[in-house]
Write a protein that holds these residues in place. Structure first.
Motif, short mmCIF file in Angstrom:
data_model
loop_
_atom_site.label_atom_id
_atom_site.label_comp_id
_atom_site.label_asym_id
_atom_site.label_seq_id
_atom_site.Cartn_x
_atom_site.Cartn_y
_atom_site.Cartn_z
N ALA A 237 2.91 18.88 -1.79
CA ALA A 237 2.78 18.32 -3.10
C ALA A 237 1.24 17.91 -3.45
CB ALA A 237 3.52 17.42 -3.63
N GLU A 238 0.89 18.42 -4.24
CA GLU A 238 -0.86 18.00 -4.28
C GLU A 238 -0.83 16.62 -5.14
OE1 GLU A 238 -2.73 20.96 -6.78
OE2 GLU A 238 -2.54 22.45 -5.51
N LYS A 239 -0.07 16.46 -5.92
CA LYS A 239 -0.02 14.94 -6.74
C LYS A 239 1.03 14.02 -6.18
CE LYS A 239 0.16 12.99 -11.41
NZ LYS A 239 0.35 13.41 -12.80
N TYR A 240 0.49 12.66 -5.86
CA TYR A 240 1.45 11.62 -5.73
C TYR A 240 2.27 11.13 -6.74
CZ TYR A 240 -0.69 11.09 -0.95
OH TYR A 240 -0.93 11.48 0.50
N ALA A 241 3.41 11.08 -6.43
CA ALA A 241 4.35 10.42 -7.45
C ALA A 241 4.01 8.91 -7.59
CB ALA A 241 5.75 10.55 -7.08
N LEU A 242 3.81 8.31 -6.48
CA LEU A 242 3.39 6.94 -6.52
C LEU A 242 2.00 6.61 -5.95
CD1 LEU A 242 6.79 5.18 -5.92
CD2 LEU A 242 5.64 5.20 -7.99
N SER A 243 1.05 5.79 -6.21
CA SER A 243 -0.03 5.60 -5.66
C SER A 243 -0.33 4.16 -5.46
CB SER A 243 -0.94 6.38 -6.29
OG SER A 243 -0.82 7.69 -6.22
N ASN A 244 -0.86 3.66 -4.35
CA ASN A 244 -1.35 2.42 -3.93
C ASN A 244 -0.47 1.12 -4.87
OD1 ASN A 244 -3.61 3.40 -2.59
ND2 ASN A 244 -4.32 3.82 -4.66
N ILE A 245 0.74 1.44 -4.39
CA ILE A 245 1.87 0.24 -4.93
C ILE A 245 1.74 -0.91 -3.96
CG2 ILE A 245 4.09 -0.33 -5.70
CD1 ILE A 245 2.89 1.87 -7.59
N ASN A 246 1.50 -2.30 -4.67
CA ASN A 246 1.51 -3.52 -4.00
C ASN A 246 1.97 -4.33 -4.59
OD1 ASN A 246 -0.32 -3.38 -1.39
ND2 ASN A 246 -1.52 -2.23 -2.79
N LEU A 247 3.37 -4.98 -4.39
CA LEU A 247 4.21 -5.69 -5.13
C LEU A 247 5.16 -6.64 -4.22
CD1 LEU A 247 5.30 -6.09 -8.05
CD2 LEU A 247 6.99 -4.42 -7.46
N ASP B 103 0.90 -1.04 -0.11
CA ASP B 103 0.15 -0.05 0.11
C ASP B 103 0.83 1.23 -0.01
OD1 ASP B 103 -2.36 -1.47 0.08
OD2 ASP B 103 -2.25 -1.45 2.38
N VAL B 104 1.89 1.36 -0.72
CA VAL B 104 2.83 2.40 -0.87
C VAL B 104 2.20 3.51 -1.65
CG1 VAL B 104 5.14 3.20 -1.65
CG2 VAL B 104 4.84 1.08 -0.56
N CYS B 105 2.36 4.79 -1.24
CA CYS B 105 2.07 5.94 -1.66
C CYS B 105 3.10 6.94 -1.37
CB CYS B 105 0.74 6.82 -1.26
SG CYS B 105 -0.80 6.00 -1.44
N THR C 157 5.55 7.95 1.81
CA THR C 157 4.51 8.91 2.71
C THR C 157 3.59 8.18 3.37
OG1 THR C 157 4.72 10.30 0.67
CG2 THR C 157 3.07 10.78 2.22
N THR C 158 3.15 6.87 2.88
CA THR C 158 2.39 6.03 3.69
C THR C 158 2.81 4.74 3.09
OG1 THR C 158 0.12 6.30 1.93
CG2 THR C 158 0.28 7.59 3.84
#
Length: 579
Positions: free
Chosen positions: A348-358, A339-341, A390-391
């Motif tokens: 910053a308004e925009k996430y460079a990475l969102s909801n990464i599960n691997l 669950d990487v963000c 970030t999370t």
């Protein structure tokens, strides 16, 4: 700020203390010389014999020699203390920057950090030199010379009391107008350094696009902005000299007038010719002290802004720190993104990475593909904790990377960048960044695996060939192969190649990938590539799009179902991308 800088005195505390002590001795000697000179002249005027004149002459000679000795020693101690202080301060700054995370460096910018390590440290060094020497000498001489002038000239010395406020007001106005200019000039220094750094680093691009004139104009603009500020500051400071001269000559005229009048009317009963000479000397000393104090204020103003910029770096806490009880053993090269963000800035308004599960098993070869700016490099930078998520969580060997000792974690993760850096030194020295204990035979063996040995052997000095700064004397493909060899020597648990075979042909690329399979089978290999041919045989291929995982699987699976992967594959084959 003073406490922070005081720590940088270190082994130079003794020289720092001895400098003002020597200055005190020099000032006392200089202030007594006019007094003895007055006594000598008055004695000659009253008809003293040669014995008395010789006594005064010898006394003056001793005082002059003592003053010279104290001054020389003060200069030696001051140079030692200020140079040592600057060395320690620069070292502390450099060590601090070495511990910064990427986000800390992004906050200041590289050009600004270079300015702080060079120009700002020099300004603080010059101010420190003035504080322990001139800032001690000038106030002390001002006080002693003022007392001596009353002792020699009596009430005539009140002339100084009238001139000093006038001079002080003028200097205050000059300084208050000059301070804001010095405060603004440092940001422009950063812009100038940035222009120079970009131009030198990208000189090949500049020349290939024939943009020399544009770069000259950009540099000239930045340089001219600094020139205008300094012209404005120097214009204000230019009033310092005429104001000082006016005060000096006014004092001399008034002292000469009133002293001469008293000498003539009283027959030198109250003030002698020698006393008049001493008063004029003391007036020169007092006014020169005031001028030096004004220059100290200007220098401290300039250095004050530099000091604030230096302290900003020293007080900056790295975003990435070791935990209290860090894990020092990395079990294996397995990697989990849960669950990487991530975004580069809290604002910053925009996430460079969102909801990464691997999930990546140890020893797997994983390919990552996607368009420019989709977050490929950002993703792999989280593995070695160059940035913190970030999370969510990033785990290596089943443990959150934030629980590892930073050195232990990064020792087991080797990264080969597309624009990797070679450092000044021989090829051997560069390769041994991967393993400082590797012998020559090991270097040759690994370079053969990385397809680097052939071109190294073509150099006259072979492995002892000197690499210029940044690897300017080798091609892009040669640089990449040397960096791959360096990474292989490290024998890490995780090897990351960030588009690091983009400058080599497909045959060489295939041979390098074969070497990975044979040399480091248990190492987890993550390959970021633009060419599908570089990753199609991977155990897992991850397709990134807009900071998210669009799909993942093997080559055949993605080719049958992933639209993005299909577009890249067919466009490369139709354009002959693999030939």
């Amino acid at each position: 700020m003073i406490k922070r800088f005081a720590k940088c005195l270190g082994e130079y505390k003794k020289a720092t203390i001895l400098t003002p002590v020597m200055m005190i001795g020099e000032v006392i000697c200089e202030c007594f010389i006019p007094l003895f000179t007055a006594s000598l002249i008055n004695s000659i005027e009253s008809g003293a014999g040669m014995n008395q004149i010789f006594k005064y002459g010898l006394l003056l000679l001793v005082m002059a020699l003592l003053s010279l000795s104290f001054g020389c020693l003060a200069g030696i101690f001051c140079a030692t203390a200020s140079s040592g202080f600057a060395k320690n301060l620069r070292a502390e700054l450099f060590y601090k920057v070495q511990n910064f995370s990427f986000s800390n460096i992004d906050k200041f910018s590289t050009a600004s950090l270079v300015t702080r390590l060079t120009t700002d440290v020099t300004n603080v060094q010059n101010a420190f030199m003035m504080i322990i020497r001139i800032a001690v000498r000038s106030p002390l001489m001002l006080i002693i010379a003022f007392i001596m002038s009353f002792k020699v000239g009596g009430n005539i010395a009140w002339i100084f009391a009238a001139v000093i406020p006038f001079l002080g007001l003028g200097l205050y106005i000059i300084i208050t107008k000059t301070m804001p200019v010095f405060r603004s000039v440092f940001k422009k220094y950063d812009a100038l350094n940035n222009s120079v750094q970009e131009n030198v680093k990208g000189v090949r691009v500049v020349k290939s696009f024939v943009r020399e004139d544009y770069e000259k104009q950009k540099f000239a603009k930045a340089s001219d902005d600094i020139r205008r500020d300094f012209v404005k500051a120097e214009t204000n400071l230019a009033f310092n000299s005429p104001l000082m001269n006016f005060s000096m000559y006014a004092s001399t005229i008034l002292i000469s007038y009133f002293s001469s009048k008293i000498i003539i009317t009283t027959g030198a009963a109250k003030i002698g010719v020698g006393s008049l000479t001493s008063l004029i000397t003391y007036s020169m000393q007092i006014l020169m002290c005031l001028m030096m104090l004004s220059m100290i204020f200007v220098m401290l103003t300039l250095a004050g802004e530099s000091a604030k910029r230096i302290v900003e770096v020293l007080d900056e806490e790295s975003d990435i720190k070791n935990p209290e009880n860090p894990v020092t053993d990395v079990k294996d090269g397995s990697i989990d993104f849960i669950d990487v963000c991530f975004k580069y800035s809290k604002n910053a308004e925009k996430y460079a990475l969102s909801n990464i599960n691997l999930h990546i098993d140890a020893g797997m070869t994983v390919g990552i593909i996607g368009g420019t700016g989709v977050g490929k490099s950002t993703l792999i930078q989280l593995i070695s904790r160059l940035y913190d998520v970030t999370t969510g969580q990033v785990k290596v060997g089943g443990i959150d990377v934030r629980e590892y000792d930073l050195y232990s974690l990064r020792e087991e993760v080797s990264v080969v960048l597309q624009k990797n850096i070679l450092f000044s030194g021989t090829i051997k020295e560069n390769l041994r960044w991967g393993n400082k204990d590797a012998d020559d035979n090991e270097l040759v063996r690994i370079c053969k695996l990385a397809q680097a040995d052939e071109f190294i052997q073509s150099f006259p000095d072979k492995y002892d060939t000197l690499i210029e700064q940044g690897g300017a004397n080798v091609s892009g493909g040669q640089k990449q192969r040397l960096c791959i060899a360096r990474a292989l020597l490290k024998k890490p648990k995780i090897l990351i190649l960030d588009d690091s075979t983009s400058a080599v042909d497909t045959k060489t690329d295939a041979l390098i990938r074969k070497a990975f399979r044979e040399e480091i089978p248990d190492t987890t290999k993550i390959i970021i590539a633009q060419r599908i041919a570089s990753i199609e045989k991977s155990d897992l291929i991850v397709v990134l799009d807009n900071g998210r995982i669009a799909d993942s699987g093997k080559h055949d699976e993605l080719l049958s179902r992933c639209k993005i992967y299909q577009e890249v594959y067919y466009s490369q084959n139709s354009m002959g991308g693999d030939r």
